[in-house]
Design a protein around this motif. Sequence first.
Motif, mmCIF file in Angstrom:
data_model
loop_
_atom_site.group_PDB
_atom_site.id
_atom_site.type_symbol
_atom_site.label_atom_id
_atom_site.label_comp_id
_atom_site.label_asym_id
_atom_site.label_seq_id
_atom_site.Cartn_x
_atom_site.Cartn_y
_atom_site.Cartn_z
ATOM 1 N N TYR B 79 0.829 -1.206 0.000
ATOM 2 C CA TYR B 79 0.000 0.000 0.000
ATOM 3 C C TYR B 79 0.861 1.253 0.000
ATOM 4 O O TYR B 79 0.462 2.287 -0.535
ATOM 5 N N ARG B 82 1.562 2.929 -3.237
ATOM 6 C CA ARG B 82 0.498 3.692 -3.885
ATOM 7 C C ARG B 82 0.263 5.038 -3.225
ATOM 8 O O ARG B 82 -0.677 5.745 -3.585
ATOM 9 N N TYR B 85 2.817 7.691 -5.997
ATOM 10 C CA TYR B 85 3.019 6.601 -6.950
ATOM 11 C C TYR B 85 4.164 6.837 -7.907
ATOM 12 O O TYR B 85 4.472 5.987 -8.710
ATOM 13 N N PHE B 86 4.808 8.009 -7.812
ATOM 14 C CA PHE B 86 6.036 8.177 -8.586
ATOM 15 C C PHE B 86 7.221 7.538 -7.871
ATOM 16 O O PHE B 86 8.185 7.171 -8.512
ATOM 17 N N ARG B 152 12.688 8.486 -17.965
ATOM 18 C CA ARG B 152 12.102 7.752 -16.850
ATOM 19 C C ARG B 152 11.937 6.279 -17.197
ATOM 20 O O ARG B 152 12.103 5.407 -16.351
ATOM 21 N N GLU B 153 11.627 6.011 -18.461
ATOM 22 C CA GLU B 153 11.426 4.614 -18.859
ATOM 23 C C GLU B 153 12.678 3.786 -18.619
ATOM 24 O O GLU B 153 12.588 2.616 -18.240
ATOM 25 N N LEU B 156 12.606 3.008 -15.020
ATOM 26 C CA LEU B 156 11.532 2.051 -14.713
ATOM 27 C C LEU B 156 11.924 0.645 -15.147
ATOM 28 O O LEU B 156 11.578 -0.337 -14.483
ATOM 29 N N ASP B 157 12.642 0.541 -16.247
ATOM 30 C CA ASP B 157 13.094 -0.786 -16.672
ATOM 31 C C ASP B 157 13.999 -1.407 -15.621
ATOM 32 O O ASP B 157 13.921 -2.608 -15.351
ATOM 33 N N GLU B 160 11.854 -2.586 -12.843
ATOM 34 C CA GLU B 160 11.097 -3.775 -13.203
ATOM 35 C C GLU B 160 11.994 -5.008 -13.160
ATOM 36 O O GLU B 160 11.589 -6.079 -12.709
ATOM 37 N N ARG B 166 6.941 -2.075 -12.721
ATOM 38 C CA ARG B 166 7.463 -0.795 -13.169
ATOM 39 C C ARG B 166 7.272 0.289 -12.120
ATOM 40 O O ARG B 166 8.194 1.033 -11.811
ATOM 41 N N MET B 167 6.058 0.380 -11.632
ATOM 42 C CA MET B 167 5.774 1.478 -10.710
ATOM 43 C C MET B 167 5.607 1.019 -9.267
ATOM 44 O O MET B 167 6.088 1.654 -8.354
ATOM 45 N N MET B 168 4.865 -0.051 -9.074
ATOM 46 C CA MET B 168 4.543 -0.483 -7.712
ATOM 47 C C MET B 168 5.535 -1.550 -7.298
ATOM 48 O O MET B 168 5.274 -2.742 -7.443
ATOM 49 N N ARG B 383 -4.152 10.319 0.628
ATOM 50 C CA ARG B 383 -3.931 8.960 1.136
ATOM 51 C C ARG B 383 -5.188 8.099 1.050
ATOM 52 O O ARG B 383 -6.023 8.051 1.866
ATOM 53 N N CYS C 51 -2.845 6.485 -9.566
ATOM 54 C CA CYS C 51 -1.594 5.917 -10.067
ATOM 55 C C CYS C 51 -1.725 5.438 -11.512
ATOM 56 O O CYS C 51 -0.812 5.619 -12.316
ATOM 57 N N ILE C 54 -0.679 7.619 -14.407
ATOM 58 C CA ILE C 54 0.715 7.782 -14.790
ATOM 59 C C ILE C 54 1.056 6.764 -15.879
ATOM 60 O O ILE C 54 1.768 7.083 -16.839
ATOM 61 N N GLU C 55 0.512 5.563 -15.755
ATOM 62 C CA GLU C 55 0.730 4.600 -16.824
ATOM 63 C C GLU C 55 0.013 5.035 -18.094
ATOM 64 O O GLU C 55 0.479 4.771 -19.193
ATOM 65 N N ARG C 63 7.465 6.043 -25.952
ATOM 66 C CA ARG C 63 7.832 4.640 -26.060
ATOM 67 C C ARG C 63 6.677 3.757 -26.508
ATOM 68 O O ARG C 63 6.848 2.877 -27.340
ATOM 69 N N PHE C 124 -7.892 -1.185 -2.564
ATOM 70 C CA PHE C 124 -8.500 -0.322 -1.558
ATOM 71 C C PHE C 124 -9.978 -0.635 -1.345
ATOM 72 O O PHE C 124 -10.702 0.181 -0.813
ATOM 73 N N CYS C 147 -2.625 -3.621 -11.680
ATOM 74 C CA CYS C 147 -2.472 -2.596 -10.656
ATOM 75 C C CYS C 147 -1.054 -2.090 -10.672
ATOM 76 O O CYS C 147 -0.243 -2.537 -9.920
ATOM 77 N N PRO C 148 -0.691 -1.162 -11.486
ATOM 78 C CA PRO C 148 -1.457 -0.652 -12.613
ATOM 79 C C PRO C 148 -1.334 -1.582 -13.820
ATOM 80 O O PRO C 148 -0.375 -2.334 -13.906
ATOM 81 N N ARG C 150 -0.182 -2.604 -17.388
ATOM 82 C CA ARG C 150 0.959 -2.108 -18.169
ATOM 83 C C ARG C 150 0.443 -1.314 -19.371
ATOM 84 O O ARG C 150 -0.685 -1.487 -19.794
#
Lengths: 196, 383, 217
Positions: B79, B82, B85-86, B152-153, B156-157, B160, B166-168, B383, C51, C54-55, C63, C124, C147-148, C150
Amino acid sequence: MIDLAPILAKFPPVKHDAAANALIVPQALALEVAKWLRDDPAYRMDYASNVAGVDTLPVEKKTKVKQPDGTDKEIVTKKPGSMEVVYHLYSMALKHGPITIKQVTTRENPVVTSLTPIYRGAEFQEREAFDLYGIQFEGHPDLRRILMWDEFKDFPMRKDYVEPDDYEYEPTPHDAVLAKAKAHYPKASTSTEAAS
Amino acid sequence: MSTETIAPREYQIYSGDDLRTNVLEISMGPQHPSTHGVFRMDVSLDGETVVKLKPVFGYLHRNHEKIAETTSYLGSMPYTDRLDYFCSMTNNWAYALAVEKMAGLAVPERAEYIRVIMAELTRLQNHASLVGFLTNDLGASGTPLLYAIREREHILDLFEWASGARMMCNYMRFGGVRNDLPSGWLAQCKKVVDDFPAFMDEFETLLTGNEIILSRCQNVGVLPRDLAINASITGPCLRASGVDYDLRKVDKYGIYDRFDFKVPLGSVGDCYDRFMIRLLEMRESVKILKQALATIPEGPVNDSKARNFRPKPAEAYGRIEGPKGELGFYLVSDGTPKPHRYHVRPPSFINLTVLEDMCLGQKIADAVIVLGSIDIVLGEVDR
Amino acid sequence: MTLLPTNTSFAADEGLRSELQKAGVFVVSLEWVYNWGRKSSIWPLGFGIACCAIEMICTAAARFDLSRFGAEVFRPSPRQADLMIVAGTVTKKMAPQVIRLYNQMPEPKYVIAMGACAISGGPFKQGYNVLKGVDRFIPVDVHIPGCPPRPEALLHALMTLQRKIENQRTLGSDARRTNPAYRGENRECPIPEFGEHDLVPPYNPEVWKPHTIVREA
Ligand code: SF4
């Protein structure tokens, strides 16, 4: 670790909670203590980092004690619930900290003194504690709901909050979610009733 | 009472006989092309000048704290991804740090290095995207943002590859990180870090001297030093106002005392300073990354005992220097596997305290830039 | 890609058509051309909630490049958009705004629910302020889990939507029956009010029915 003895000496009603290393400040004194901490050259606690409400439910504990005549006697110990607001103060000028300040109040009528007049940084966080816990901050310039909508009546972060029943189907609920699922879905009545 | 704190300035409406205006009230948001996410401001305008501005929150209030109090300590880790999330990696770290402080867990050497590397990569991509979004708000529709996202990609790679997402990322654990870095990861990371300055040069040539950026950002949204401290502003916004307070230097959490880096400071505290601070911080992050990548040792990366544990009744407040400011977690344990109280100190939420002060007397179009320069992410604000 | 949608009753000699194609003459129905235009220029509403947004931005960026599908023109105003990508957690406080935006979009309009949150509340869903799925209030055309999700998943959702558009009838009496946009009925969804404990009503009974499962006694 910051030496807390001078504060305790200067403000005798302030208690020290050794377990949490926090100062328990009575409401009437809160503004004064905070102002002194902010301005005292040895402390210079000019930065209120974190403000959080804490809700504790009353607990009842039952213990069985053997009586001399052989029978068991139940002793019920009750710990009252409480509502606390915790402030973590740091010093940006002297780069030390934290000093933890707590204001303790009751769950039934939670009222504490707002420290926003000393620290503007507490403004939104105190509003949040008001919104989610229902704690009244005396002296807050703009005490409104902040996260929930204005018409909302409950205080959702309280431990005894009951949320509306909008259960979403889940294939494998467990624990608290299972209890919610059971409450949401009707129980089949006995087969004769269902047939009729 | 208002003499104690630094209250918002009063803005006088011009009311000469020759000119009459009415105050116009606008509700900007929650759906608005320039606000960052579902943020709303109730603005009162005199002509085009802002005379009152009240932020309205809660459109992304996802009850993170309540959910965390009904799940185990480890269960809250995903959690935290999230929240902002950046920057899932730094969120993970802040939470892990608070739990480690409460339970007294030690972190192996290699894990500390991995944490620093991940946190600084996060800072790079956060600041790059922020500058992109800020220029987007300025009307440079797309170009700098596309450059930033391209860069940023690459990062993120890397995330990953190490964590599976990638993000979470959900990558840090109490007492270390979830898994060791895959083979070849460090080499690729070195390459990305080595290539980054070239992107920064390109970015800076494109933006820093740009006429429009200069005239729209300089002396706009000035945040005075004393107000910044009093209102608990943290992170780049605080340092842009000239306060030398970076938790990497002050708290020296993790192993930040081993690296040689500077803390850039602003002098005016306007939008341009906040914008430049980000660019300069990226340079410092690259410096830290280079040192960390050169010296990372071998060894274990976590303490497998610290999975689902039951801390003793205690409380702790752990904080780190996130890309947006001081991210803190306040935890109270009552001896059960679930936290009794779990509170997040969100930097972007508290940094918004001064939004009104910075916007009063400015034009409505500048309010959008001021907001952009604070760098908020709604997942963390509500939040 | 078939030049002719399978559901048209367009009769032309297969051989003749391919002969004509060689000469550069394409015989298609007007409906096909119309739908081809619609599906290749979907304008989404620039509407990020959480979130997942952003994806969504990454998908639109260089890309993954949403513009390969003609859907890169994010419109800030709902009046100019025909696709709403619900990218993120819809909270109860946000729900009325989401529905209002949906109502303001012109017909024909489509909705993609992006991410676990928009589908069901996602991680959530136990929250007191979280709407358990945007489909409780507005009709959804494509759901993407994740989540999220891709960026590739969002592209796939877009292609799924394009297939749906391709097969929609726009001409003839059939159109009214199969395509809700041409039924001329009021597709506005009622906007819930903020209540004392929850939204009132908690869902829109026209688009969503609660599951009824009867537990064993
Ligand atoms: S599905 Fe996941 S990534 Fe998307 S909005 Fe919900 S929590 Fe965020």
